[in-house]
Design a protein around this motif. Structure first.
Motif, PDB file in Angstrom:
ATOM      1  N   PRO A  21      35.639  74.794  62.567  1.00 13.39           N
ATOM      2  CA  PRO A  21      34.656  75.455  63.438  1.00 13.39           C
ATOM      3  C   PRO A  21      34.459  74.755  64.786  1.00 13.39           C
ATOM      4  CG  PRO A  21      33.778  75.219  61.218  1.00 13.39           C
ATOM      5  CD  PRO A  21      35.048  74.417  61.270  1.00 13.39           C
ATOM      6  N   MET A  22      34.827  73.480  64.880  1.00 17.83           N
ATOM      7  CA  MET A  22      34.679  72.737  66.136  1.00 17.83           C
ATOM      8  C   MET A  22      35.860  72.955  67.079  1.00 17.83           C
ATOM      9  SD  MET A  22      33.112  69.035  65.086  1.00 17.83           S
ATOM     10  CE  MET A  22      33.773  68.700  63.455  1.00 17.83           C
ATOM     11  N   LEU A  23      36.965  73.478  66.563  1.00 15.71           N
ATOM     12  CA  LEU A  23      38.176  73.616  67.367  1.00 15.71           C
ATOM     13  C   LEU A  23      38.121  74.844  68.272  1.00 15.71           C
ATOM     14  CD1 LEU A  23      40.953  72.709  64.779  1.00 15.71           C
ATOM     15  CD2 LEU A  23      40.055  71.277  66.634  1.00 15.71           C
ATOM     16  N   LYS A  24      38.549  74.657  69.508  1.00 18.44           N
ATOM     17  CA  LYS A  24      38.668  75.764  70.460  1.00 18.44           C
ATOM     18  C   LYS A  24      40.139  76.065  70.715  1.00 18.44           C
ATOM     19  CE  LYS A  24      34.359  74.539  72.678  1.00 18.44           C
ATOM     20  NZ  LYS A  24      33.734  73.921  73.846  1.00 18.44           N
ATOM     21  N   ILE A  25      41.018  75.473  69.917  1.00 14.83           N
ATOM     22  CA  ILE A  25      42.455  75.723  70.003  1.00 14.83           C
ATOM     23  C   ILE A  25      42.918  76.291  68.663  1.00 14.83           C
ATOM     24  CG2 ILE A  25      42.764  73.862  71.681  1.00 14.83           C
ATOM     25  CD1 ILE A  25      44.097  72.194  69.455  1.00 14.83           C
ATOM     26  N   ALA A  26      44.126  76.820  68.641  1.00 10.81           N
ATOM     27  CA  ALA A  26      44.690  77.359  67.399  1.00 10.81           C
ATOM     28  C   ALA A  26      45.040  76.205  66.464  1.00 10.81           C
ATOM     29  CB  ALA A  26      45.934  78.191  67.720  1.00 10.81           C
ATOM     30  N   GLN A  46      55.953  74.295  61.094  1.00 13.03           N
ATOM     31  CA  GLN A  46      54.729  74.177  61.895  1.00 13.03           C
ATOM     32  C   GLN A  46      54.533  72.756  62.417  1.00 13.03           C
ATOM     33  OE1 GLN A  46      52.445  76.440  62.915  1.00 13.03           O
ATOM     34  NE2 GLN A  46      53.558  78.141  61.993  1.00 13.03           N
ATOM     35  N   ARG A  47      54.868  71.778  61.592  1.00 12.49           N
ATOM     36  CA  ARG A  47      54.736  70.376  62.008  1.00 12.49           C
ATOM     37  C   ARG A  47      55.599  70.113  63.243  1.00 12.49           C
ATOM     38  NH1 ARG A  47      56.805  65.692  58.327  1.00 12.49           N
ATOM     39  NH2 ARG A  47      56.537  63.992  59.773  1.00 12.49           N
ATOM     40  N   LYS A  48      56.766  70.731  63.303  1.00 11.93           N
ATOM     41  CA  LYS A  48      57.658  70.559  64.452  1.00 11.93           C
ATOM     42  C   LYS A  48      57.183  71.369  65.653  1.00 11.93           C
ATOM     43  CE  LYS A  48      61.856  69.649  61.798  1.00 11.93           C
ATOM     44  NZ  LYS A  48      63.151  70.197  61.376  1.00 11.93           N
ATOM     45  N   GLU A  49      56.697  72.584  65.420  1.00 12.07           N
ATOM     46  CA  GLU A  49      56.389  73.509  66.507  1.00 12.07           C
ATOM     47  C   GLU A  49      55.009  73.348  67.129  1.00 12.07           C
ATOM     48  OE1 GLU A  49      57.130  77.448  65.030  1.00 12.07           O
ATOM     49  OE2 GLU A  49      59.299  77.128  64.980  1.00 12.07           O
ATOM     50  N   CYS A  50      54.038  72.851  66.373  1.00 11.96           N
ATOM     51  CA  CYS A  50      52.682  72.720  66.914  1.00 11.96           C
ATOM     52  C   CYS A  50      52.662  71.729  68.079  1.00 11.96           C
ATOM     53  CB  CYS A  50      51.710  72.262  65.833  1.00 11.96           C
ATOM     54  SG  CYS A  50      51.235  73.582  64.685  1.00 11.96           S
ATOM     55  N   ASP A  51      51.757  71.964  69.014  1.00  6.23           N
ATOM     56  CA  ASP A  51      51.617  71.089  70.174  1.00  6.23           C
ATOM     57  C   ASP A  51      51.110  69.707  69.776  1.00  6.23           C
ATOM     58  OD1 ASP A  51      52.100  73.066  72.443  1.00  6.23           O
ATOM     59  OD2 ASP A  51      50.556  74.078  71.249  1.00  6.23           O
ATOM     60  N   TYR A  52      50.270  69.677  68.738  1.00  7.66           N
ATOM     61  CA  TYR A  52      49.707  68.424  68.242  1.00  7.66           C
ATOM     62  C   TYR A  52      49.839  68.374  66.725  1.00  7.66           C
ATOM     63  CZ  TYR A  52      47.274  69.029  72.709  1.00  7.66           C
ATOM     64  OH  TYR A  52      46.972  69.255  74.021  1.00  7.66           O
ATOM     65  N   VAL A  53      49.967  67.165  66.199  1.00 13.22           N
ATOM     66  CA  VAL A  53      49.909  66.954  64.748  1.00 13.22           C
ATOM     67  C   VAL A  53      48.778  65.965  64.488  1.00 13.22           C
ATOM     68  CG1 VAL A  53      52.277  67.568  64.137  1.00 13.22           C
ATOM     69  CG2 VAL A  53      51.786  65.249  64.885  1.00 13.22           C
ATOM     70  N   LEU A  54      47.871  66.371  63.632  1.00 16.14           N
ATOM     71  CA  LEU A  54      46.708  65.565  63.292  1.00 16.14           C
ATOM     72  C   LEU A  54      46.784  65.208  61.816  1.00 16.14           C
ATOM     73  CD1 LEU A  54      43.810  64.412  63.607  1.00 16.14           C
ATOM     74  CD2 LEU A  54      42.986  66.764  63.185  1.00 16.14           C
ATOM     75  N   TYR A  55      46.541  63.954  61.531  1.00 13.28           N
ATOM     76  CA  TYR A  55      46.488  63.492  60.147  1.00 13.28           C
ATOM     77  C   TYR A  55      45.131  62.844  59.925  1.00 13.28           C
ATOM     78  CZ  TYR A  55      51.421  64.383  60.332  1.00 13.28           C
ATOM     79  OH  TYR A  55      52.632  65.003  60.483  1.00 13.28           O
ATOM     80  N   VAL A  56      44.334  63.455  59.052  1.00 13.52           N
ATOM     81  CA  VAL A  56      43.029  62.922  58.694  1.00 13.52           C
ATOM     82  C   VAL A  56      43.124  62.419  57.260  1.00 13.52           C
ATOM     83  CG1 VAL A  56      40.580  63.437  58.344  1.00 13.52           C
ATOM     84  CG2 VAL A  56      41.813  64.477  60.262  1.00 13.52           C
ATOM     85  N   ILE A  57      42.824  61.143  57.088  1.00 14.73           N
ATOM     86  CA  ILE A  57      42.887  60.512  55.777  1.00 14.73           C
ATOM     87  C   ILE A  57      41.465  60.214  55.319  1.00 14.73           C
ATOM     88  CG2 ILE A  57      43.748  58.504  54.492  1.00 14.73           C
ATOM     89  CD1 ILE A  57      45.945  60.447  55.554  1.00 14.73           C
TER      90      ILE A  57
END
Length: 131
Positions: A21-26, A46-57
């Motif tokens: 809900p906080m994201l303003k991007i896809a 998707q991991r290759k194509e997305c502009d960003y990759v986020l990892y939350v642990i």
């Protein structure tokens, strides 16, 4: 529109539900009810194509593959790699030893050229503002 891959802890962790809900991007959420070879292929794509990759642990993590993924991406695609570790997830929390290791992982991500945030709000702001 920019897009972020939401990698990291699953295991009924709610971090994605809090962040989305906080994201303003896809975004691409790889969590599905029934994991299949097709789902795995789509995740890799998707991991290759997305502009960003986020990892939350979070402390609900049971496997270590997401740690390997964030290090791999921070080496191969440092400008698009982001890492966050949350000290608590519901009633679960990391031990002092685990936190020390995660801080070392964060340092490695930074040295590789990736970015580290300290909270979901902080990462949402970074992603929403085009980093």
């Amino acid at each position: 529109m920019k897009k972020v891959f939401l990698g990291g802890t699953c295991n009924e962790s709610t971090w994605r539900d809090e962040l989305i809900p906080m994201l303003k991007i896809a975004y691409f959420n790889p969590v599905v009810d029934d994991w299949s070879p097709e789902c795995m292929a789509e995740e890799i794509k998707q991991r290759k194509e997305c502009d960003y990759v986020l990892y939350v642990i979070t402390p609900k993590m049971t496997g270590v593959y997401a740690i390997a993924e964030v290090i791999d991406d921070s080496n191969k695609r440092p400008n698009k790699t982001f890492f966050v570790f949350l000290k608590k997830d519901g009633k679960n929390q990391f031990s002092k030893g685990q936190l020390k290791s995660l801080k070392s992982v964060a340092g490695m991500v930074i040295r590789n050229g990736g970015q580290v945030a300290n909270s979901l709000i902080e990462i949402a702001n970074l992603l929403n503002n085009g980093v």
